[in-house]
Design a protein around this motif. Structure first.
Motif, PDB file in Angstrom:
ATOM      1  N   ALA A 106       0.834  -1.204   0.000  1.00 15.70           N
ATOM      2  CA  ALA A 106       0.000   0.000   0.000  1.00 15.70           C
ATOM      3  C   ALA A 106       0.871   1.257   0.000  1.00 15.70           C
ATOM      4  CB  ALA A 106      -0.928   0.000   1.214  1.00 15.70           C
ATOM      5  N   GLU A 107       1.958   1.220   0.771  1.00 10.94           N
ATOM      6  CA  GLU A 107       2.867   2.371   0.795  1.00 10.94           C
ATOM      7  C   GLU A 107       3.524   2.577  -0.563  1.00 10.94           C
ATOM      8  OE1 GLU A 107       6.790   4.064   3.221  1.00 10.94           O
ATOM      9  OE2 GLU A 107       6.090   2.011   3.554  1.00 10.94           O
ATOM     10  N   ALA A 108       3.941   1.481  -1.206  1.00 14.35           N
ATOM     11  CA  ALA A 108       4.569   1.579  -2.526  1.00 14.35           C
ATOM     12  C   ALA A 108       3.604   2.124  -3.566  1.00 14.35           C
ATOM     13  CB  ALA A 108       5.088   0.202  -2.958  1.00 14.35           C
ATOM     14  N   ALA A 109       2.303   1.908  -3.341  1.00 14.78           N
ATOM     15  CA  ALA A 109       1.278   2.424  -4.254  1.00 14.78           C
ATOM     16  C   ALA A 109       0.859   3.843  -3.897  1.00 14.78           C
ATOM     17  CB  ALA A 109       0.067   1.508  -4.239  1.00 14.78           C
ATOM     18  N   CYS A 115      -1.654   3.134   4.754  1.00 18.23           N
ATOM     19  CA  CYS A 115      -0.596   2.145   5.010  1.00 18.23           C
ATOM     20  C   CYS A 115      -0.163   2.147   6.471  1.00 18.23           C
ATOM     21  CB  CYS A 115       0.599   2.380   4.088  1.00 18.23           C
ATOM     22  SG  CYS A 115       1.378   3.997   4.235  1.00 18.23           S
ATOM     23  N   GLY A 116      -0.232   3.303   7.142  1.00 21.86           N
ATOM     24  CA  GLY A 116       0.141   3.354   8.553  1.00 21.86           C
ATOM     25  C   GLY A 116      -0.739   2.474   9.413  1.00 21.86           C
ATOM     26  N   MET A 117      -2.034   2.418   9.080  1.00 16.09           N
ATOM     27  CA  MET A 117      -2.953   1.546   9.816  1.00 16.09           C
ATOM     28  C   MET A 117      -2.577   0.079   9.614  1.00 16.09           C
ATOM     29  SD  MET A 117      -6.681   3.370   9.360  1.00 16.09           S
ATOM     30  CE  MET A 117      -6.502   3.819   7.626  1.00 16.09           C
ATOM     31  N   GLY A 118      -2.097  -0.238   8.407  1.00 16.88           N
ATOM     32  CA  GLY A 118      -1.654  -1.599   8.144  1.00 16.88           C
ATOM     33  C   GLY A 118      -0.436  -1.968   8.971  1.00 16.88           C
ATOM     34  N   TYR A 119       0.525  -1.039   9.078  1.00 20.20           N
ATOM     35  CA  TYR A 119       1.708  -1.302   9.901  1.00 20.20           C
ATOM     36  C   TYR A 119       1.310  -1.454  11.373  1.00 20.20           C
ATOM     37  CZ  TYR A 119       4.804  -0.247   5.961  1.00 20.20           C
ATOM     38  OH  TYR A 119       5.464  -0.277   4.751  1.00 20.20           O
TER      39      TYR A 119
END
Length: 218
Positions: A106-109, A115-119
């Motif tokens: 997500a960050e690369a996209a 993406c922070g929520m994913g981390y």
């Protein structure tokens, strides 16, 4: 970034294209080839099919007119993120690795708002799985309790500090107003990555201690 001089669309005009420097497939630094490009009517935007000289894969890249050249603005597929997770962590905590990898994608996209929520979710998976490994009899309680009570179970002050700091920053990325705005996404990822290293270190120390005990009893 590599700069390629190429004809603009079907015209005779030659322009410089400032291209993405990494292949989205093999992630090798390259000097790509423009196979074909199509420009908008106003010649401000160009879509091109590129080819990697290293792996031979073709990919899509779009450009925007920028002063006297065309600059890259997007590449599809999005480049694969480079993730360095210790081998023990990969094998022992697959759910963490899966969530962390998806956050990195997500960050690369350029999905910077999610993406922070994913981390943050990957951190919870790591902490919970590690705590269950240390306290298997408390598995049900660990799975149901909030993250901070689980973190407080750890005896190692370094693991406790890293997990706590990562949780705070992860929470910042799930709310509209951050409590620690001076710390960015890179710092959150750094805390998680160092936490992985310390967890692996604890495991290796445990293995070393078991070896010494075994040697003394033989």
């Amino acid at each position: 970034m590599p700069i390629i001089s190429e004809r603009v669309g079907a015209s005779n005009k030659i322009a410089d294209f400032c291209c993405n420097s990494n292949c989205p497939y093999c992630n090798t630094k390259i000097f790509p080839q423009i196979l074909i490009n199509i420009c908008s009517d106003d010649k401000n935007y160009i879509d091109a099919i590129m080819q990697c000289p290293h792996c031979g894969q073709t990919y899509f890249e779009s450009f925007v007119h920028d002063f006297n050249r065309y600059s890259s603005r997007n590449v599809l597929p999005h480049p694969s993120p480079q993730i360095n997770i210790p081998v023990y962590i990969e094998n022992a905590f697959p759910k963490f690795v899966k969530i962390y990898t998806q956050a990195a994608i997500a960050e690369a996209a350029n999905l910077s708002e999610i993406c922070g929520m994913g981390y943050r979710k990957s951190l919870e998976a790591l902490v919970k799985q590690y705590a269950i490994e240390l306290f298997p009899n408390d598995k049900d309680d660990i799975e149901k309790e909030l993250l901070m009570p689980t973190i407080k179970r750890f005896a190692s002050p370094k693991i406790l500090a890293l997990a706590t700091a990562a949780a705070w920053l992860g929470n910042d990325h799930t709310h509209l107003i951050a409590k620690h705005p001076e710390y960015d996404l890179e710092q959150l990822k750094s805390f998680i990555n160092v936490l992985c290293q310390y967890i692996q270190s604890e495991k290796e120390i445990e293995n070393a201690q078991l070896l010494i005990i075994k040697d003394k009893t033989t």
